[in-house]
Design a protein around this motif. Structure first.
Motif, PDB file in Angstrom:
ATOM      1  N   SER A  41      57.420  86.396  23.122  1.00 19.98           N
ATOM      2  CA  SER A  41      56.525  85.450  23.778  1.00 19.98           C
ATOM      3  C   SER A  41      57.064  84.031  23.662  1.00 19.98           C
ATOM      4  O   SER A  41      57.884  83.720  22.794  1.00 19.98           O
ATOM      5  CB  SER A  41      55.140  85.513  23.139  1.00 19.98           C
ATOM      6  OG  SER A  41      55.176  84.999  21.817  1.00 19.98           O
ATOM      7  N   GLU A  43      55.404  81.612  22.609  1.00 22.11           N
ATOM      8  CA  GLU A  43      54.912  81.088  21.332  1.00 22.11           C
ATOM      9  C   GLU A  43      55.896  81.407  20.204  1.00 22.11           C
ATOM     10  O   GLU A  43      56.177  80.555  19.356  1.00 22.11           O
ATOM     11  CB  GLU A  43      53.546  81.694  21.010  1.00 22.11           C
ATOM     12  CG  GLU A  43      52.948  81.190  19.705  1.00 22.11           C
ATOM     13  CD  GLU A  43      51.593  81.808  19.425  1.00 22.11           C
ATOM     14  OE1 GLU A  43      50.987  81.450  18.397  1.00 22.11           O
ATOM     15  OE2 GLU A  43      51.141  82.661  20.222  1.00 22.11           O
ATOM     16  N   ASP A  44      56.437  82.639  20.186  1.00 24.66           N
ATOM     17  CA  ASP A  44      57.374  83.020  19.131  1.00 24.66           C
ATOM     18  C   ASP A  44      58.765  82.447  19.352  1.00 24.66           C
ATOM     19  O   ASP A  44      59.491  82.174  18.387  1.00 24.66           O
ATOM     20  CB  ASP A  44      57.480  84.552  19.047  1.00 24.66           C
ATOM     21  CG  ASP A  44      56.270  85.182  18.380  1.00 24.66           C
ATOM     22  OD1 ASP A  44      55.517  84.460  17.691  1.00 24.66           O
ATOM     23  OD2 ASP A  44      56.063  86.395  18.559  1.00 24.66           O
ATOM     24  N   ASP A 269      58.193  78.631  15.066  1.00 26.99           N
ATOM     25  CA  ASP A 269      57.428  77.919  14.039  1.00 26.99           C
ATOM     26  C   ASP A 269      57.643  78.458  12.633  1.00 26.99           C
ATOM     27  O   ASP A 269      57.355  77.776  11.651  1.00 26.99           O
ATOM     28  CB  ASP A 269      55.931  77.972  14.359  1.00 26.99           C
ATOM     29  CG  ASP A 269      55.554  77.091  15.539  1.00 26.99           C
ATOM     30  OD1 ASP A 269      56.312  76.139  15.829  1.00 26.99           O
ATOM     31  OD2 ASP A 269      54.520  77.369  16.171  1.00 26.99           O
TER      32      ASP A 269
END
Length: 395
Positions: A41, A43-44, A269
């Motif tokens: 994703s 996000e990852d 992150d």
């Protein structure tokens, strides 16, 4: 299958080659455990790029030209430059290097380290292994200082090497990627360019130095934090990176059944998110595509007319097996064309790149693959040039 190029003013020429009798590999039903993983994703992995080095195809791209801070992935360039210097004979693996007072003072146990002591004497081989396996900040500095006499000279050569190999949107302000007030940046596309050069130009050095699970120096054994080695079949490097400014990133590669993939994930992150994304991304690349072999290594693909040569034409061959990554269960219609700057002028050396094979398919990513000369063609003498000119009138 053959084709002949026309003599023409020097320009970019293209020739369509009939794609006949190309065998598409049979597709075997997948077992339940072979379900294709999901693409990581955003996000990852805010930045993500996956390239098939065998065919040159980009299998997935997300923000591939966006600049980011590479952190310790910077050491890939330090490693590559060391490989280049080894190849040129400017340094050698058994050369003994002494850790300077300056290097010890600046890098003693600062970030990732191989725990070099003041005045330690060790070989270039040990230093490069420390850089590639345990991401040694101190080892990177000592290596650059010893190889070029100063870190300033080493950095200048890092940046010159980046430009020479087409890393058009990267800059290096340190040999190890430690925070340097924004002087170091790269893009995912540039990192794949660097990985391609490292693997293709220096395969034996890559095998020797990259991808080891651990490294020992001065009685201290440390693990390699590569997220793929030992977890993804065929994985063999290349480099992780982390700083608070950069987040977590990874440049990695794996090879299976003649296909080598290179991937970049960056801006994650957490280390866990990066590792999960890297593993899923590489598994997706192998599972979502099948291999379609187009030509074998050194197979004749076409011929090009030669201007002022001792022979009127030169065969064009593939320097390595040419295989296309095609989506699972697809049977694509493939269109091949050859592009080159013409006319081809003698002298020509065997293995010299003459043209590019462009591969297109409605259901697979495009590919551009170099074609090289199959033989030496010397420059023609005066009599041969006259004969070539006469023959040319009847073509």
């Amino acid at each position: 299958m053959s084709a002949r190029f026309p003599t023409a003013p020097r320009s970019l020429l293209a020739l369509v080659v009939a794609a006949t009798a190309l065998a598409v590999p049979s597709v075997q039903p997948r077992a339940a455990e072979d379900i294709v993983p999901a693409i990581p994703s955003e996000e990852d992995a805010p930045i993500a790029l996956l390239v098939d080095l065998t065919s040159g195809q980009t299998l997935f791209s997300r923000e591939a030209d966006r600049r980011f801070v590479p952190a310790s992935i910077t050491k890939t360039m330090t490693t590559f430059l060391a490989f280049e210097k080894l190849e040129r004979g400017e340094i050698n693996t058994q050369q003994v290097v002494t850790v300077s007072d300056d290097a010890f003072r600046k890098w003693r146990r600062k970030g990732s380290t191989m725990f070099l002591g003041r005045g330690d004497r060790l070989t270039v081989d040990q230093l490069i292994h420390g850089v590639t396996t345990v991401s040694a900040n101190d080892g990177s500095y000592v290596l650059g200082e010893a190889a070029d006499g100063s870190i300033e000279a080493w950095l200048a050569e890092m940046n010159a090497t980046a430009r020479r190999f087409g890393m058009k949107d990267s800059h290096f302000g340190s040999p190890n990627g430690y925070p340097d007030e924004g002087q170091t940046w790269v893009t995912a596309n540039d990192l794949v360019t660097l990985a391609r050069a490292m693997i293709r130009r220096h395969p034996s050095k890559f095998d020797h130095f990259v991808g080891h699970p651990e490294f020992e120096y001065n009685g201290i054994t440390q693990p390699n934090h590569d997220p793929l080695i030992g977890k993804v079949k065929g994985a063999d490097g290349i480099k992780t990176g982390f700083t608070y400014q950069a987040g977590y990133g990874f440049l990695g590669t794996a090879e299976r059944d003649g296909r080598r993939l290179v991937m970049v994930v960056a801006g994650s992150d957490s280390g866990r998110a990066r590792n999960k994304a890297a593993q899923a991304f590489m598994e997706w690349g192998f599972a979502a595509f099948d291999r379609m072999v187009l030509f074998g290594k050194d197979e004749r693909i076409a011929s090009a007319q030669v201007q002022d040569g001792s022979w009127p034409s030169v065969d064009l061959v593939a320097p390595r097996m040419i295989a296309l990554s095609v989506p699972d269960n697809a049977r694509p219609d493939v269109k091949l064309s050859i592009r080159y700057e013409g006319p081809v002028r003698a002298p020509i050396r065997k293995g010299e790149q003459i043209a590019t094979l462009h591969v297109e398919s409605a259901s697979a990513p495009a590919a551009d693959i170099p074609l090289v000369a199959a033989a030496d063609i010397e420059r023609a003498g005066p009599l041969q040039r006259v004969v070539n000119g006469v023959v040319g009138w009847f073509r």
